[in-house]
Design a protein around this motif. Structure first.
Motif, PDB file in Angstrom:
ATOM      1  N   ALA A 171     -67.497  -0.832 -34.029  1.00  0.00           N
ATOM      2  CA  ALA A 171     -66.528  -1.775 -34.586  1.00  0.00           C
ATOM      3  C   ALA A 171     -66.191  -1.413 -36.033  1.00  0.00           C
ATOM      4  CB  ALA A 171     -67.083  -3.194 -34.512  1.00  0.00           C
ATOM      5  N   GLU A 172     -67.185  -1.002 -36.792  1.00  0.00           N
ATOM      6  CA  GLU A 172     -66.921  -0.583 -38.167  1.00  0.00           C
ATOM      7  C   GLU A 172     -66.055   0.679 -38.195  1.00  0.00           C
ATOM      8  OE1 GLU A 172     -69.896  -0.853 -41.274  1.00  0.00           O
ATOM      9  OE2 GLU A 172     -71.306  -1.650 -39.810  1.00  0.00           O
ATOM     10  N   TYR A 197     -63.785   1.463 -35.951  1.00  0.00           N
ATOM     11  CA  TYR A 197     -62.421   1.010 -35.661  1.00  0.00           C
ATOM     12  C   TYR A 197     -61.792   0.375 -36.891  1.00  0.00           C
ATOM     13  CZ  TYR A 197     -62.715   1.734 -30.582  1.00  0.00           C
ATOM     14  OH  TYR A 197     -62.800   2.291 -29.330  1.00  0.00           O
ATOM     15  N   ALA A 237     -61.831  -3.404 -33.058  1.00  0.00           N
ATOM     16  CA  ALA A 237     -63.041  -3.793 -33.772  1.00  0.00           C
ATOM     17  C   ALA A 237     -63.443  -5.216 -33.426  1.00  0.00           C
ATOM     18  CB  ALA A 237     -62.825  -3.650 -35.280  1.00  0.00           C
ATOM     19  N   VAL A 264     -63.636  -7.672 -41.115  1.00  0.00           N
ATOM     20  CA  VAL A 264     -62.471  -7.063 -40.463  1.00  0.00           C
ATOM     21  C   VAL A 264     -61.228  -7.912 -40.709  1.00  0.00           C
ATOM     22  CG1 VAL A 264     -61.457  -6.450 -38.244  1.00  0.00           C
ATOM     23  CG2 VAL A 264     -63.835  -5.859 -38.724  1.00  0.00           C
TER      24      VAL A 264
END
Length: 762
Positions: free
Chosen positions: A252-253, A255, A264, A288
């Protein structure tokens, strides 16, 4: 008081206040009317400082709406926008948030990844596998990832401040305080891995250890900004192990670093679906959204993170920044005064209860109809609706930022969570600390009941893995040094008595010695209790026997060979020899806080008579030396001499004055006592002022005359005080110390006083 503010013109023609430079004096007062402007600026500065103080007090009292208004008013009047000043406001906001959503105040650690498979070696921070374990000064252990990435400011269990990632790292309030010596030493050493715990992790859980290594490599790629490589590595790792939640967070980080925010969010929602009370995931999701420009939704997620873990430093810093940004005059419209400000969650039963606020406040448990319409729902698409209620899922990659005036309004709505996440925030039948999450093929998760610790095969448990390298016995009260080595507490202290270096790697432990905490490594002790109970019981039995032997006050009594000591007379000591460091520490640890004091003797090492000293206080110096405050107790006679660990010991018997029973003898004794006491007072008063002040400084004033001469086994206290201050030969003092007759002692003192009185008259 802060420096006065000066008026300046903004591009739009309005006037705002800015701090004046320090140290300019009257050179700043140039031009017509400058003095008047400075006076107005100073008055304005005082107003916004009062508003800031008012906002802080309101926040401390739990009145959120009033605090927000006060801080906003201060910013309108020219107060500098400093996020670190909003700590109290953030705490108040989190408090109201928790009340509004019914979250408990339990301090239990949050659940994290890999909770069931390797719960025995589990990080207290992220609750994931304890990869590269680091034992912090308080004795609790965290994975290197949690400490290096500064995910926590304080220990989850004891709330002791954790060492920063670097000596200059900022804390949760955004400041850079000087860390305590031991924390700085650990930070400088880059979090040395605990050797014993790391060995056990590799031996007991090789699979998880290898996965943790791979995740660590992912973290390094992200730290270097190599998002494409990190994404490819994360996808490959998830194909091999789809249930690895740490790797999913790293993906996710990746992305997010590539500006693919929707992907993410999908990964983070998947993690929250399985572990809905993991604070770090809420922080990552909020980060995010913050990077994407959705401040309102990000603020809610940061608050949810702090509601689960109030010491999550990065989340608190982000909330401070967002609030500081939202409360700026250019971002705060007049229209927010009504519905938006009053819709912020606040309690009705807190101090600072203003009527106007109470009339406008909404019920914490019942949002208004307008708020209900604004609560975002996330169903099949994890991102759609959770980023901006008016935008589509595809618009997340656009650069358009939502209107800032809507951000504060949305703080009072439900957190930006998926439907599954909402369902578990308030209803949890089983604690996730005692569960193992199993994801079936159909995507649903089952919860398998499992104990807090995993089961280790018996053949993998070896007592040699838990042996101290100094005493070669099972760890007892194990402590871990900043360099990562573990020893019995007593063994390490004995080594540090001789040199402030690690016994194994010879690294300097000067800061560790100066700190003198020596906290027991909790995890290591728990492992020994669980898997080696019989060996621990035998080890404790040996320790108790040794302690009982050391605490005997007539057998093997420790003897400090130094100077004369007397009953009731203070005797300060400067302890620097390693053998006496050990002796003093043992006296304290056994609880007796006593040892004998004797003068040296050329034939027998120390004299046949001495006095017990009672430790009243010990002041340890940074290099291991100590200043010990003692006072004399019982007199004793040496029966047998010995030696233990470098210092002298003795079997002793205590001395007591023989009591006089005959009334005539008591009368004669009283007359002799009063005569000698008067003679002693006269001698002391006739001393030169310099000598008398020195005596008073070191030994205090002369004790008062006692009515009952035989109330104590040692007789009147003033006799011993006088012997301590009289400049006589130690052999003469020793003969008086050994006397068991008060009459003989008074006669001896009288002879001494007569001799010194003649010298005074000359």
């Amino acid at each position: 008081m802060s420096s006065p503010a000066v008026a300046r013109s903004s591009p739009g023609g309005s006037r705002e206040m800015a701090p004046a430079p320090q140290g300019r004096g009257r050179f700043w007062e140039v031009g017509g009317g400058s003095g008047l402007r400075l006076e107005r600026a100073a008055a304005e500065s005082e107003r916004w400082e009062l508003l800031l103080r008012r906002g802080e007090l309101l926040a401390l009292g739990g009145h959120l709406k009033g605090a927000l208004e006060a801080f906003a008013a201060a910013l309108r009047r020219g107060a500098p926008a400093r996020p670190e000043c909003l700590g109290a406001l953030v705490d108040c906001l989190v408090f109201n948030y928790r009340l509004r959503h019914g979250l408990s105040w339990s301090a239990a650690p949050a659940a994290g990844a890999d909770g069931g498979a390797c719960g025995l070696l589990r990080c207290l921070g992220c609750r994931g596998f304890l990869s590269e374990p680091v034992t912090v000064p308080c004795g609790h252990s965290y994975c290197r990832r949690c400490l290096r990435r500064e995910l926590r400011a304080r220990c989850r269990l004891c709330r002791d401040r954790l060492p920063p990632a670097t000596a200059s790292a900022t804390d949760a309030e955004g400041t850079a305080p000087r860390p305590p010596p031991l924390a700085a030493a650990i930070a400088a050493s880059d979090f040395r891995t605990s050797v014993v715990l790391n060995h056990l992790a590799e031996k007991w859980f090789p699979g998880q250890r290898e996965r943790a290594r791979a995740a660590g490599r992912l973290g390094e790629l992200l730290h270097q900004g190599r998002y494409r490589e990190a994404l490819a590595a994360a996808c490959e790792a998830l194909r091999a192990e789809p249930s690895d939640l740490i790797v999913k967070i790293y993906r996710a980080e990746s992305y997010a670093g590539l500006q693919e925010f929707k992907a993410a969010i999908e990964d983070l929602n998947a993690v929250l679906f399985q572990l809905p009370d993991w604070p770090e995931v809420y922080f990552r999701k909020g980060k995010v959204l913050y990077d994407a420009g959705f401040l309102g939704d990000a603020l809610q997620l940061f608050l949810q993170c702090l509601a689960l873990d109030e010491d999550f430093a990065p989340a608190k810093l982000q909330v401070q920044k967002i609030l500081c940004d939202l409360l700026l005059p250019e971002n705060l419209k007049e229209g927010l005064k009504g519905s938006s400000w009053s819709s912020l969650p606040c309690t009705k039963n807190r101090p600072f209860d203003f009527p106007s606020v109470m009339e406008e406040s909404q019920s914490p448990s019942e949002p208004s109809p307008k708020q209900s319409e604004e609560i975002p729902e996330v169903t099949s698409e994890p991102v759609k609706g959770s980023l901006n209620r008016a935008q589509s899922a595809q618009s997340i990659n656009s650069t358009e930022t939502p209107a800032r005036e809507d951000c504060l309004k949305r703080v009072s709505s439900e957190p930006v969570l998926s439907v599954q996440e909402k369902g578990v925030l308030l209803k949890r039948k089983l604690s996730l600390l005692e569960q193992d999450v199993i994801v079936n093929e159909d995507g649903r998760n089952k919860l398998k009941k499992q104990g807090a610790y995993g089961d280790i095969p018996e053949e993998l448990i070896d007592v040699s893995d838990f042996e101290c390298s100094l005493c070669m016995r099972l760890f007892f009260e194990p402590v871990t040094t900043p360099c990562g080595h573990s020893f019995c507490k007593n063994c390490l202290e004995r080594c540090l008595d001789h040199a402030p270096y690690c016994p194994l790697c010879k690294e300097s432990l000067k800061e560790y010695l100066a700190d003198r905490r020596y906290c027991v490594t909790q995890l290591l002790e728990e492992l020994i209790v669980k898997y080696l109970p019989d060996e621990l019981s035998e080890r404790k039995k040996i320790y108790d026997e040794e302690t009982a032997e050391l605490s005997h006050l007539t057998k093997n009594v420790p003897i400090f060979v130094c100077t004369m000591a007397y009953p009731t007379v203070p005797c300060p000591l400067h302890v620097f020899e390693p053998r006496y460091r050990l002796m003093i520490r043992r006296s304290i640890q056994t609880g007796t806080k006593q040892f004998g004091m004797c003068v040296s003797d050329t034939q027998n090492s120390f004299a046949d008579y001495g006095c017990m000293l009672q430790i009243r206080n010990v002041h340890f110096l940074p290099d291991g030396r100590s200043v010990v405050d003692t006072v004399g107790g019982k007199r004793f006679r040496v029966l047998k001499r010995g030696m233990k660990d470098g210092y002298c010991t003795a079997d002793i018997e205590y001395l007591e004055d023989v009591k006089v029973e005959d009334e005539d003898e008591i009368k004669n004794l009283r007359e002799l006592h009063d005569l000698v006491y008067s003679q002693a007072c006269s001698w002391f008063q006739n001393l030169r002022d310099r000598f008398r002040s020195q005596i008073l400084q070191h030994f205090g004033s002369m004790p008062e005359r006692e009515e009952n001469l035989q109330a104590t086994p040692n007789g009147p206290a003033w006799c011993w005080w006088l012997l301590a201050v009289l400049p006589v030969d130690p052999r003469y003092q020793l003969s008086v110390l050994s006397m068991k007759s008060l009459k003989e002692r008074l006669t001896k003192i009288q002879h001494i006083l007569t001799y010194f009185s003649r010298d005074q008259s000359k």
